[in-house]
Design a protein around this motif. Sequence first.
Motif, short mmCIF file in Angstrom:
data_model
loop_
_atom_site.label_atom_id
_atom_site.label_comp_id
_atom_site.label_asym_id
_atom_site.label_seq_id
_atom_site.Cartn_x
_atom_site.Cartn_y
_atom_site.Cartn_z
N ARG A 29 35.36 10.87 21.03
CA ARG A 29 35.00 12.26 21.27
C ARG A 29 34.48 12.81 19.97
O ARG A 29 35.18 12.84 18.95
N TRP A 302 31.03 11.54 37.17
CA TRP A 302 31.10 11.15 35.76
C TRP A 302 29.72 11.24 35.09
O TRP A 302 29.56 10.80 33.96
N GLY A 305 29.38 11.89 31.48
CA GLY A 305 29.84 10.75 30.68
C GLY A 305 28.74 9.71 30.53
O GLY A 305 28.56 9.12 29.46
N ASP A 370 36.98 5.62 33.08
CA ASP A 370 35.98 6.62 32.68
C ASP A 370 36.59 8.01 32.59
O ASP A 370 36.26 8.80 31.70
N GLN A 374 36.72 10.58 29.45
CA GLN A 374 36.08 11.88 29.58
C GLN A 374 37.05 13.01 29.27
O GLN A 374 36.71 13.96 28.54
N ARG A 377 37.81 13.20 25.58
CA ARG A 377 36.73 13.84 24.83
C ARG A 377 36.77 15.35 24.98
O ARG A 377 36.65 16.11 24.02
N GLU A 378 36.90 15.80 26.23
CA GLU A 378 36.78 17.23 26.52
C GLU A 378 37.95 18.04 25.98
O GLU A 378 37.82 19.25 25.78
#
Length: 497
Positions: A29, A302, A305, A370, A374, A377-378
């Motif tokens: 991220r 996704w 992503g 995935d 994701q 990261r967020e």
Amino acid sequence: DRQSVSLLLCLCNLSVHTAMPATRRSPARERPSPSPQRRRSGVAKSAAAAPKQAAPSKLSLVDHVLLPLLLMVTTPTFCHITAWLTAQPEPTLSTLAAAAAAGPAALAADVLASTMPDAKAAVLLTAFSGLALLIYAIPGPVKFGPISDRGARPAYADNAMWHCVLFPLVFVLGAAAGLYPLSVLYDNFGATVGLLNFGGLAFCALLYAKGLSRLGLRPSGPDAGSSGKGLLFDYYWGTELYPQLGGVDVKRFVNCRISMTYWMLAGVSFAAASHSRHGRLDPGLVLCAASQFVYLVKFFYWEIGYMRSIDIITDRAGFYETWGCLVWVPSIYTLHTRSMVQLPSGLSWPAAGAIFAVGLLGVAFNFEADLQRQRFRETGGAALVWGRKPIAIEAEYHVTDPKSGKLARHTSLLLVSGWWGVARHAQYLFELTAAWSWGLLAGVGTHGALPLFYAAFLTVLLVHRAIRDEEKCSLKYGAAYAKYKAMVPYKIVPYVF
């Protein structure tokens, strides 16, 4: 046979990419660089390393001329041949071999005739693209891709699920209203491939000119220009990383809203074509189409992503990337389902159901992997992974500031928990599980090896992609990525590879 030749070409393609230096993100991220005193719970900070630059590769006659030329001649030809072959009563490699033995010239004429563009294919693709453009314009929350080597950061409206719901709904409702048969994609497949092929080659020429500021066109950002490897390689590889036309992101529209959408609906259309020919539902085809539909719903969920993946942030928009999505994906990723229209799989519902269940598990675990990345990261590494605080490595890297021209320091978090702590590319293992299940659902006993081509191709592609990814991550993150590799020693298959 043709399958072996195509796999060889795929392997040749891999050596071409090895010569192209680029950066790649791992399960990370990105965020602005924090102060030196800042620390996170569960985050191990790696010592900063001096930014490394890939040494530019020298011009190679083989890598930059002969192999790209070979691929640009053979892959379009292969797409046309498979389009012709899957329209035959027995779409097998034996049928192809017999036709070639009977007369190569006659076979070539038949292939060209069966894939010649026509008005119906033009109307179909115009309507397809027009609907995709309308949905593309729906507003959504703005999400960002990673910062490029030259400081650009692409922005995307997160409206993929609108597309995922509305496009299939409109497609089915149009067929129910009698505007076209549900089998329309199969009925016009040959002409569609021909039109996509010729149009795709021309479109790549337009993108080539745009990236080099020719024909009155200008690049959309700083990541553009010649590779220095000659005209042929620039056309093959592309001259711009994030091209836009009329405010539309070319990669997102072509790769997702055209390519993946066609693949998503192809199974539905091919199942309808099979039913109209045989008067019954083929278990292999129906469950293969269903599994792929679920996989592609996951893809659109996704999609942001994907816009942060190696396909987007490293590969430029040229023949390899853009033509591949416009033509290779509709032709080859649908090969196993398309081969079952004329010749049913021969599988029973229980047998097909067992294969379907294994493939669905692959799709589910791929989605989970995935989703872990994701959410990591967020939330800046705050989201729980398997019910626990994630383990992460803080890695520094440098990119060129487009305003000052100086190197700017940034940091990323590398996820070491969940599936990303089991293998560095565990999501590829699950994707391959699904791919091989789709090929097996076509019925190897009835079709031979032909339906397994996509799975074999994807295996080579993803193994090479994992190797390529790690080379770029090592270059970008240095000691931090070496630490990640030490903590997670397996690339794709735990305890094996």
